[in-house]
Write a protein that holds these residues in place. Structure first.
Motif, PDB file in Angstrom:
ATOM      1  N   GLU A  89      45.469  36.878  37.378  1.00 30.73           N
ATOM      2  CA  GLU A  89      45.480  36.455  38.785  1.00 30.73           C
ATOM      3  C   GLU A  89      45.880  37.616  39.701  1.00 30.73           C
ATOM      4  OE1 GLU A  89      48.108  33.193  39.692  1.00 30.73           O
ATOM      5  OE2 GLU A  89      47.391  33.053  41.755  1.00 30.73           O
ATOM      6  N   ASN A  90      46.863  38.403  39.290  1.00 29.43           N
ATOM      7  CA  ASN A  90      47.340  39.523  40.125  1.00 29.43           C
ATOM      8  C   ASN A  90      47.591  40.816  39.350  1.00 29.43           C
ATOM      9  OD1 ASN A  90      47.691  38.329  42.871  1.00 29.43           O
ATOM     10  ND2 ASN A  90      49.047  36.931  41.752  1.00 29.43           N
ATOM     11  N   LYS A  93      45.527  44.163  39.698  1.00 29.32           N
ATOM     12  CA  LYS A  93      45.153  44.674  41.029  1.00 29.32           C
ATOM     13  C   LYS A  93      45.818  46.023  41.250  1.00 29.32           C
ATOM     14  CE  LYS A  93      44.432  40.019  42.806  1.00 29.32           C
ATOM     15  NZ  LYS A  93      45.022  38.882  43.538  1.00 29.32           N
ATOM     16  N   TRP A 130      39.995  47.094  46.192  1.00 30.00           N
ATOM     17  CA  TRP A 130      40.121  45.986  47.149  1.00 30.00           C
ATOM     18  C   TRP A 130      40.938  46.474  48.339  1.00 30.00           C
ATOM     19  CZ3 TRP A 130      43.439  40.957  46.171  1.00 30.00           C
ATOM     20  CH2 TRP A 130      43.026  39.924  47.055  1.00 30.00           C
ATOM     21  N   GLN A 133      46.356  43.792  48.504  1.00 28.24           N
ATOM     22  CA  GLN A 133      47.176  44.129  47.340  1.00 28.24           C
ATOM     23  C   GLN A 133      46.789  45.522  46.845  1.00 28.24           C
ATOM     24  OE1 GLN A 133      46.375  40.035  45.512  1.00 28.24           O
ATOM     25  NE2 GLN A 133      48.491  40.388  44.888  1.00 28.24           N
ATOM     26  N   GLU A 179      35.446  41.975  47.944  1.00 28.47           N
ATOM     27  CA  GLU A 179      35.512  41.606  49.373  1.00 28.47           C
ATOM     28  C   GLU A 179      35.281  42.772  50.339  1.00 28.47           C
ATOM     29  OE1 GLU A 179      39.253  39.597  49.875  1.00 28.47           O
ATOM     30  OE2 GLU A 179      38.756  38.039  48.439  1.00 28.47           O
ATOM     31  N   GLN A 258      33.165  33.891  44.554  1.00 26.11           N
ATOM     32  CA  GLN A 258      34.531  33.414  44.297  1.00 26.11           C
ATOM     33  C   GLN A 258      34.611  31.896  44.230  1.00 26.11           C
ATOM     34  OE1 GLN A 258      37.396  35.210  46.954  1.00 26.11           O
ATOM     35  NE2 GLN A 258      36.917  37.279  46.252  1.00 26.11           N
ATOM     36  N   HIS A 260      35.856  29.587  46.464  1.00 23.99           N
ATOM     37  CA  HIS A 260      36.990  28.845  47.042  1.00 23.99           C
ATOM     38  C   HIS A 260      36.361  27.859  48.030  1.00 23.99           C
ATOM     39  CE1 HIS A 260      39.932  31.335  45.119  1.00 23.99           C
ATOM     40  NE2 HIS A 260      39.373  32.428  45.605  1.00 23.99           N
ATOM     41  N   GLU A 289      36.307  32.362  40.974  1.00 23.21           N
ATOM     42  CA  GLU A 289      37.627  31.879  41.433  1.00 23.21           C
ATOM     43  C   GLU A 289      37.528  30.440  41.921  1.00 23.21           C
ATOM     44  OE1 GLU A 289      39.355  34.706  44.205  1.00 23.21           O
ATOM     45  OE2 GLU A 289      38.550  36.399  43.097  1.00 23.21           O
ATOM     46  N   TRP A 351      40.424  29.162  39.567  1.00 19.28           N
ATOM     47  CA  TRP A 351      41.530  30.008  40.058  1.00 19.28           C
ATOM     48  C   TRP A 351      42.823  29.210  39.956  1.00 19.28           C
ATOM     49  CZ3 TRP A 351      40.839  34.851  39.713  1.00 19.28           C
ATOM     50  CH2 TRP A 351      41.735  35.752  40.287  1.00 19.28           C
ATOM     51  N   TYR A 357      50.397  24.135  40.193  1.00 17.81           N
ATOM     52  CA  TYR A 357      50.516  25.389  40.944  1.00 17.81           C
ATOM     53  C   TYR A 357      49.126  25.892  41.328  1.00 17.81           C
ATOM     54  CZ  TYR A 357      50.378  30.358  41.796  1.00 17.81           C
ATOM     55  OH  TYR A 357      50.096  31.569  42.359  1.00 17.81           O
ATOM     56  N   TRP A 359      47.432  28.819  44.155  1.00 11.55           N
ATOM     57  CA  TRP A 359      47.721  29.834  45.183  1.00 11.55           C
ATOM     58  C   TRP A 359      47.511  29.273  46.582  1.00 11.55           C
ATOM     59  CZ3 TRP A 359      44.164  32.928  48.315  1.00 11.55           C
ATOM     60  CH2 TRP A 359      42.862  32.401  48.325  1.00 11.55           C
TER      61      TRP A 359
HETATM   62  C1  XIL Z   1      45.337  35.678  45.184  1.00  6.62           C
HETATM   63  C2  XIL Z   1      46.384  35.255  44.173  1.00  6.62           C
HETATM   64  O1  XIL Z   1      45.998  34.024  43.611  1.00  6.62           O
HETATM   65  C3  XIL Z   1      47.720  35.127  44.847  1.00  6.62           C
HETATM   66  O2  XIL Z   1      48.732  34.888  43.874  1.00  6.62           O
HETATM   67  C4  XIL Z   1      48.056  36.390  45.608  1.00  6.62           C
HETATM   68  O3  XIL Z   1      49.260  36.207  46.325  1.00  6.62           O
HETATM   69  C5  XIL Z   1      46.947  36.744  46.574  1.00  6.62           C
HETATM   70  O4  XIL Z   1      45.729  36.854  45.849  1.00  6.62           O
HETATM   71  N1  XIL Z   1      40.429  36.382  46.371  1.00  6.62           N
HETATM   72  C6  XIL Z   1      40.709  37.173  45.281  1.00  6.62           C
HETATM   73  C7  XIL Z   1      41.947  36.937  44.512  1.00  6.62           C
HETATM   74  O5  XIL Z   1      39.878  38.007  44.893  1.00  6.62           O
HETATM   75  O6  XIL Z   1      42.455  38.102  43.957  1.00  6.62           O
HETATM   76  C8  XIL Z   1      43.001  36.250  45.347  1.00  6.62           C
HETATM   77  O7  XIL Z   1      44.122  35.941  44.499  1.00  6.62           O
HETATM   78  C9  XIL Z   1      42.445  35.022  46.008  1.00  6.62           C
HETATM   79  C10 XIL Z   1      41.307  35.387  46.925  1.00  6.62           C
END
Ligand code: XIL
Length: 405
Positions: A89-90, A93, A130, A133, A179, A258, A260, A289, A351, A357, A359
């Motif tokens: 998830e992180n 990065k 990216w 982060q 992104e 992704q 979302h 994701e 994701w 839990y 994000w």
């Molecule tokens: C998110 C994580 O889930 C979080 O824990 C973090 O604080 C921020 O990043 N797009 C992406 C992912 O490519 O890396 C992101 O993940 C969510 C949006």
């Protein structure tokens, strides 16, 4: 008939798998990567040994984003039962893994890779370049001023060679660039004005990142990853970026959508259109994701309101039967289409593991939307309930809308 040839073939047919089996058996899980067995995934709702990955065996791998908590807590049993691909998830990065020029934090990333290897789960790497982060040091020289394009690309190359090189042969696919496309409705503004773009004075870093990644690990499949890839305006911008990469013979294998998503977005037509467009370029697709929030759109300030004024958040009804029904329908729609496009889709990743839990729950301190318990309960966390497992890690009805087909 030459029996010796037949026999040799038969021998090989037996010996090779046997050798492979012995080698695989030698790959032992260290005690820390054994799953936490106090929780037996799926015991209440369903006693079958099948996980989502098994229902989709002849379609595509089913993945999940993982972190230290999920790997070393009760989620681990569920991960191993339901999924056959993981994405950190992180922990891979740029910022977390490479916080300063000479420092790499391998601990968590190695842990995830070891867990996956031990359980024979595929690994997607996320990500190599990216604007979020990010490793902020990369953009600055010793004088604190922005570095030159040459130095930035050299740093990017070193980073990619070190990270992709370390996991060569273990990570089968990388999100190379994440992104990089602009979000506005201005169709002439294709690229996001990030530090990468500004210092390079254009999008060269994208192509460079793919070339470095390919050199670092020629076997790895390389993806461009973005959100809102079904949104008509952004879809066209992403298409232009991808077409240029393909035309310029940049080593790219596919696009990560992704996913979302919301209860009413994307529509089936938008999803099909996005798939048709990128696959017409000869690219594969991974949904990287996936989550479908039940958050309702937030009220917008009235026209003429003070700039920057925010509205109180919309009422938070929680996971109501109505919202659940819409989420079920949206998940069903998505997977019906995924299965129809199976020859182009090389994985679908969720994701986070369960609604316990996500994000999304914390985003915007809860003020950007959300849905949680009773309307009378003031909460800073507004839950999004976006996944297929509930807060007790049990399969939701939405799970069965995806698994039963
Ligand atoms: C998110 C994580 O889930 C979080 O824990 C973090 O604080 C921020 O990043 N797009 C992406 C992912 O490519 O890396 C992101 O993940 C969510 C949006």
């Amino acid at each position: 008939m030459n029996f010796s040839i037949v026999n040799k073939k038969a021998d090989r047919g037996f010996v090779l798998p046997a050798i492979a089996f012995i080698i695989l058996s030698l790959v032992q899980c260290t005690p820390k990567h054994q799953v936490v067995s106090s929780f037996q995934a799926g015991t209440t709702a369903d006693n079958s040994k099948k996980g989502l990955k098994d229902y989709y065996k002849s379609y595509f791998p089913i993945g999940v984003a993982v972190n230290m908590a999920s790997l070393h807590g009760p989620d681990s049993a569920l991960i191993v039962k339901e999924f056959n691909s993981v994405t950190p998830e992180n922990d891979m990065k740029m910022g977390p893994i490479h916080p300063s020029e000479d420092v790499y934090n391998w601990k968590n990333a190695d842990d995830i890779v070891d867990f996956a290897v031990c359980h024979r789960i595929k690994i997607r790497g996320h990500n190599l370049c990216w604007h979020n982060q990010e490793a902020a040091w990369m953009f600055k020289g010793v004088d604190g001023k922005p570095v030159t394009k040459e130095l930035l690309l050299k740093r990017l190359k070193d980073h990619i060679f070190t990270v992709a090189g370390r996991y060569k042969g273990k990570i089968y696919a990388w999100d190379v660039v994440n992104e990089a496309v602009d979000d506005s409705d201005d169709t002439t503004q294709i690229y996001r004005k990030s530090n990468w773009y500004n210092i390079c004075d254009g999008p060269d870093f994208i192509e460079a990142a793919f070339r470095y990644a390919h050199e670092a690990d020629p076997q790895a499949k390389l993806y461009y990853n973005d959100y809102n890839s079904e949104h008509p305006v952004k879809r066209e911008k992403i298409y232009k970026l991808l077409k240029k990469l393909v035309d310029d013979h940049v080593p790219i294998d596919g696009v990560g959508m992704q996913a979302h998503w919301k209860l009413n977005e994307p529509s089936p037509n938008e999803l099909r259109k996005a798939l048709d467009e990128v696959t017409s370029l000869g690219l594969k697709v991974q949904f990287t994701e996936l989550d479908i929030t039940i958050r309702l759109p937030q009220p917008k300030p009235a026209p003429g309101a003070t700039p920057g004024a925010t509205m109180p958040p919309a009422p938070d009804p929680g996971y109501t039967p109505e919202l659940e029904a819409k989420q079920i329908a949206q998940y069903k729609m998505a997977f019906d289409i995924f299965r129809q496009y199976k020859k182009f889709i090389t994985s679908v990743t969720f994701w986070n593991v369960s609604d316990r839990y996500s994000w999304l729950d914390q985003r915007g301190g809860g003020l950007t939307g959300g849905a949680a318990a009773g309307a009378n309960t003031p909460r800073t966390v507004r839950k999004a309930y976006p996944l297929l497992f509930d807060e007790n890690r049990e399969r939701k009805n939405a799970y069965w809308s995806v698994a039963n087909f």
